[in-house]
Design a protein around this motif. Sequence first.
Motif, PDB file in Angstrom:
ATOM      1  N   GLU A  30       0.845  -1.209   0.000  1.00 52.66           N
ATOM      2  CA  GLU A  30       0.000   0.000   0.000  1.00 52.66           C
ATOM      3  C   GLU A  30       0.880   1.259   0.000  1.00 52.66           C
ATOM      4  OE1 GLU A  30      -3.435   0.529   0.634  1.00 52.66           O
ATOM      5  OE2 GLU A  30      -3.222   2.679   1.044  1.00 52.66           O
ATOM      6  N   VAL A  31       1.878   1.280   0.899  1.00 56.84           N
ATOM      7  CA  VAL A  31       2.760   2.458   0.994  1.00 56.84           C
ATOM      8  C   VAL A  31       3.607   2.587  -0.281  1.00 56.84           C
ATOM      9  CG1 VAL A  31       4.678   3.487   2.282  1.00 56.84           C
ATOM     10  CG2 VAL A  31       2.804   2.425   3.523  1.00 56.84           C
ATOM     11  N   ALA A  32       4.089   1.451  -0.799  1.00 63.75           N
ATOM     12  CA  ALA A  32       4.910   1.500  -2.026  1.00 63.75           C
ATOM     13  C   ALA A  32       4.087   2.043  -3.191  1.00 63.75           C
ATOM     14  CB  ALA A  32       5.443   0.104  -2.355  1.00 63.75           C
ATOM     15  N   ALA A  33       2.813   1.677  -3.260  1.00 60.95           N
ATOM     16  CA  ALA A  33       1.984   2.095  -4.399  1.00 60.95           C
ATOM     17  C   ALA A  33       1.477   3.530  -4.251  1.00 60.95           C
ATOM     18  CB  ALA A  33       0.805   1.136  -4.552  1.00 60.95           C
ATOM     19  N   ASN A  34       1.070   3.901  -3.037  1.00 65.89           N
ATOM     20  CA  ASN A  34       0.364   5.183  -2.870  1.00 65.89           C
ATOM     21  C   ASN A  34       1.153   6.245  -2.112  1.00 65.89           C
ATOM     22  OD1 ASN A  34      -1.857   3.955  -4.103  1.00 65.89           O
ATOM     23  ND2 ASN A  34      -2.488   3.070  -2.155  1.00 65.89           N
ATOM     24  N   GLY A  35       2.296   5.870  -1.555  1.00 67.24           N
ATOM     25  CA  GLY A  35       3.083   6.834  -0.786  1.00 67.24           C
ATOM     26  C   GLY A  35       2.680   6.810   0.683  1.00 67.24           C
ATOM     27  N   TYR A  36       3.532   7.433   1.481  1.00 68.41           N
ATOM     28  CA  TYR A  36       3.356   7.384   2.933  1.00 68.41           C
ATOM     29  C   TYR A  36       2.126   8.177   3.379  1.00 68.41           C
ATOM     30  CZ  TYR A  36       5.696   5.914   7.180  1.00 68.41           C
ATOM     31  OH  TYR A  36       6.032   5.245   8.323  1.00 68.41           O
ATOM     32  N   ARG A  37       2.017   9.386   2.810  1.00 70.32           N
ATOM     33  CA  ARG A  37       0.973  10.285   3.319  1.00 70.32           C
ATOM     34  C   ARG A  37      -0.421   9.727   3.028  1.00 70.32           C
ATOM     35  NH1 ARG A  37       3.282  15.430   2.591  1.00 70.32           N
ATOM     36  NH2 ARG A  37       3.861  15.404   4.783  1.00 70.32           N
ATOM     37  N   ALA A  38      -0.606   9.230   1.810  1.00 66.71           N
ATOM     38  CA  ALA A  38      -1.929   8.693   1.452  1.00 66.71           C
ATOM     39  C   ALA A  38      -2.241   7.443   2.275  1.00 66.71           C
ATOM     40  CB  ALA A  38      -1.968   8.368  -0.035  1.00 66.71           C
ATOM     41  N   SER A  39      -1.193   6.800   2.806  1.00 67.00           N
ATOM     42  CA  SER A  39      -1.419   5.561   3.567  1.00 67.00           C
ATOM     43  C   SER A  39      -1.606   5.832   5.059  1.00 67.00           C
ATOM     44  CB  SER A  39      -0.227   4.613   3.381  1.00 67.00           C
ATOM     45  OG  SER A  39       0.057   4.430   2.017  1.00 67.00           O
ATOM     46  N   LEU A  40      -1.532   7.102   5.447  1.00 70.32           N
ATOM     47  CA  LEU A  40      -1.596   7.400   6.888  1.00 70.32           C
ATOM     48  C   LEU A  40      -2.865   6.877   7.577  1.00 70.32           C
ATOM     49  CD1 LEU A  40       0.046  10.940   7.316  1.00 70.32           C
ATOM     50  CD2 LEU A  40       0.874   8.746   8.171  1.00 70.32           C
ATOM     51  N   PRO A  41      -4.047   6.981   6.954  1.00 75.20           N
ATOM     52  CA  PRO A  41      -5.224   6.449   7.665  1.00 75.20           C
ATOM     53  C   PRO A  41      -5.045   4.967   8.021  1.00 75.20           C
ATOM     54  CG  PRO A  41      -5.910   7.819   5.817  1.00 75.20           C
ATOM     55  CD  PRO A  41      -4.418   7.682   5.721  1.00 75.20           C
ATOM     56  N   LYS A  42      -4.485   4.183   7.089  1.00 78.02           N
ATOM     57  CA  LYS A  42      -4.304   2.748   7.382  1.00 78.02           C
ATOM     58  C   LYS A  42      -3.195   2.531   8.414  1.00 78.02           C
ATOM     59  CE  LYS A  42      -6.378   0.866   3.308  1.00 78.02           C
ATOM     60  NZ  LYS A  42      -6.237   0.356   1.966  1.00 78.02           N
ATOM     61  N   LEU A  43      -2.135   3.340   8.303  1.00 74.04           N
ATOM     62  CA  LEU A  43      -1.051   3.213   9.284  1.00 74.04           C
ATOM     63  C   LEU A  43      -1.567   3.587  10.680  1.00 74.04           C
ATOM     64  CD1 LEU A  43       1.821   4.786   7.147  1.00 74.04           C
ATOM     65  CD2 LEU A  43       1.816   2.467   8.062  1.00 74.04           C
ATOM     66  N   LYS A  44      -2.405   4.630  10.732  1.00 70.50           N
ATOM     67  CA  LYS A  44      -2.945   5.049  12.041  1.00 70.50           C
ATOM     68  C   LYS A  44      -3.873   3.981  12.616  1.00 70.50           C
ATOM     69  CE  LYS A  44      -2.233   9.969  11.734  1.00 70.50           C
ATOM     70  NZ  LYS A  44      -2.701  11.251  11.243  1.00 70.50           N
ATOM     71  N   GLY A 211      17.358   8.383  -5.002  1.00 68.78           N
ATOM     72  CA  GLY A 211      16.296   8.484  -6.008  1.00 68.78           C
ATOM     73  C   GLY A 211      14.898   8.603  -5.444  1.00 68.78           C
ATOM     74  N   HIS A 212      14.765   8.624  -4.103  1.00 75.41           N
ATOM     75  CA  HIS A 212      13.429   8.717  -3.501  1.00 75.41           C
ATOM     76  C   HIS A 212      13.284  10.020  -2.722  1.00 75.41           C
ATOM     77  CE1 HIS A 212      12.479   4.471  -4.317  1.00 75.41           C
ATOM     78  NE2 HIS A 212      13.779   4.302  -4.135  1.00 75.41           N
ATOM     79  N   VAL A 213      12.334  10.857  -3.132  1.00 72.16           N
ATOM     80  CA  VAL A 213      12.134  12.110  -2.393  1.00 72.16           C
ATOM     81  C   VAL A 213      11.449  11.824  -1.062  1.00 72.16           C
ATOM     82  CG1 VAL A 213      10.966  14.347  -2.447  1.00 72.16           C
ATOM     83  CG2 VAL A 213      12.103  13.501  -4.478  1.00 72.16           C
ATOM     84  N   GLY A 214      10.567  10.844  -1.047  1.00 69.55           N
ATOM     85  CA  GLY A 214       9.891  10.481   0.197  1.00 69.55           C
ATOM     86  C   GLY A 214       8.925  11.554   0.649  1.00 69.55           C
ATOM     87  N   GLU A 215       8.246  11.295   1.726  1.00 68.53           N
ATOM     88  CA  GLU A 215       7.318  12.273   2.300  1.00 68.53           C
ATOM     89  C   GLU A 215       6.983  11.858   3.716  1.00 68.53           C
ATOM     90  OE1 GLU A 215       3.834  12.206  -0.181  1.00 68.53           O
ATOM     91  OE2 GLU A 215       3.335  10.157   0.378  1.00 68.53           O
ATOM     92  N   ASP A 216       6.471  12.850   4.447  1.00 68.07           N
ATOM     93  CA  ASP A 216       6.020  12.623   5.817  1.00 68.07           C
ATOM     94  C   ASP A 216       7.143  11.955   6.643  1.00 68.07           C
ATOM     95  OD1 ASP A 216       3.303  13.027   7.223  1.00 68.07           O
ATOM     96  OD2 ASP A 216       3.969  11.074   7.934  1.00 68.07           O
TER      97      ASP A 216
END
Length: 401
Positions: A30-44, A211-216
């Motif tokens: 999920e995180v690999a496909a959508n990024g960290y921020r978009a996955s926050l609800p599931k991570l929370k 090569g990864h800007v990353g987020e959150d």
Amino acid sequence: MEFSISPQMQKTLADIQQFMEREVYPLEAEVAANGYRASLPKLKAARQKVKDRGLWCPQIAKEYGGMGLDLMEHGMVSSVLGRSLLGHYVFNCQAPDAGNMEILIEHGTPEQKKAFLEPLLRGDIRSCFAMTEPEHAGSNPTWMSTTAVKDGDDYVINGHKWFASSADGATFAVTMAVTNPEAPPHQRASQILVPTNTPGFKIVKNLSVMGHVGEDHASHAEVRFENCRVPQKNLLGQEGEGFAIAQERLGAGRIHHCMRWLGLCERAYDLMCKRAAERELAPGKPLGTRQIVQAWIAESRAEINAARLMVLEAAWKIQQLGQRNAREEISCIKFYVAGVLLNVLDRAIQTHGGMGLTTETPLAAFWAAERGARIYDGPDEVHKMVVARQALKKYGVQVST
Ligand SMILES: Cc1cc2nc3c(=O)[nH]c(=O)nc-3n(C[C@H](O)[C@H](O)[C@H](O)COP(=O)(O)OP(=O)(O)OC[C@H]3O[C@@H](n4cnc5c(N)ncnc54)[C@H](O)[C@@H]3O)c2cc1C
């Protein structure tokens, strides 16, 4: 030395392992496909389940709402959580927050604890640690240009930092700034708590790392402080103690990192063995029948086992004798385990061939996230120098920094 694991601890480790497999590994895609921020609800949601199971903040004392594990116990937990890049975040023991929690518990005033520590422990906010500067060698942490000058009741901070991990979305930055330029090098800087919504605190960008800007939480920022004004009551500890406090967080922090890396090693090792067993070079000839692949497996097993014992010994020594008396062990594990991690990851990637470079396995993400292991928290060369300096002192040789 006592490395046995109590039945209670064995159960805790088994519970955490099960939680990782059921709740955390599935989030990786999920995180690999959508990024960290978009996955926050599931991570929370996963974080809430950790709280509900009483596994929250394993490294924090019970009086502060954690599990109250000691350094060795948390090290063992860390090696289970480390099997995924998401593990520590889901259990609220991720760097740099874990280190910031520790120093706030140790040095924070009651007011600082209420404003910064309590929401951090609850997992309501995140933080970052801003020490390294682009203009100076980070391997010499006493050398920096960021200043905090007193003006009325405030400090006015000016400076340029980078590699502030997790600054994107953080609520405050523990900031190292020179408060007394005339003092001896190790007493020039202080640590100051800077809310990131303070005017003058600016995230220039998230650095692209491998090569990864990353987020959150999964990011490393370049930051500028431009006449950034915070009250003097935001000073952590005493003026001039910045370097000493930074050292304090690093001892336990290196045990946490090393055990986390061993978790990554174990996951990579499992994947390597599985691929060696399943991938056939020709009908009925799996990769694992080749001697060189067997050597990769055997060498990895031996290195991981040796590294684990070294880290547990260092943790044991810190617990028994204090961090100051375990400097050599801490430096040994920092460079040795980082090397083992990269060896094992490289062999696991090689075993997977082209697939090892894709996102079809977590191996490429592990490599990109952890090539820095040989650089952050002190590059290999600095730790090797510390070990050699101790050894050579006994032979009358002084190694200067
Ligand atoms: C992924 C990652 C996360 C980070 N997170 C943070 C963070 O949250 N907050 C923060 O403040 N900083 C952070 N850092 C910065 C990190 O602490 C520095 O990168 C590190 O201290 C090295 O400093 P430098 O990059 O300036 O390298 P330099 O000091 O310029 O060193 C360059 C190279 O020189 C060699 N070298 C250095 N010293 C010696 C020596 N004495 N003898 C021989 N060779 C030597 C080493 O090979 C080293 O890699 C992070 C870095 C990375 C990569």
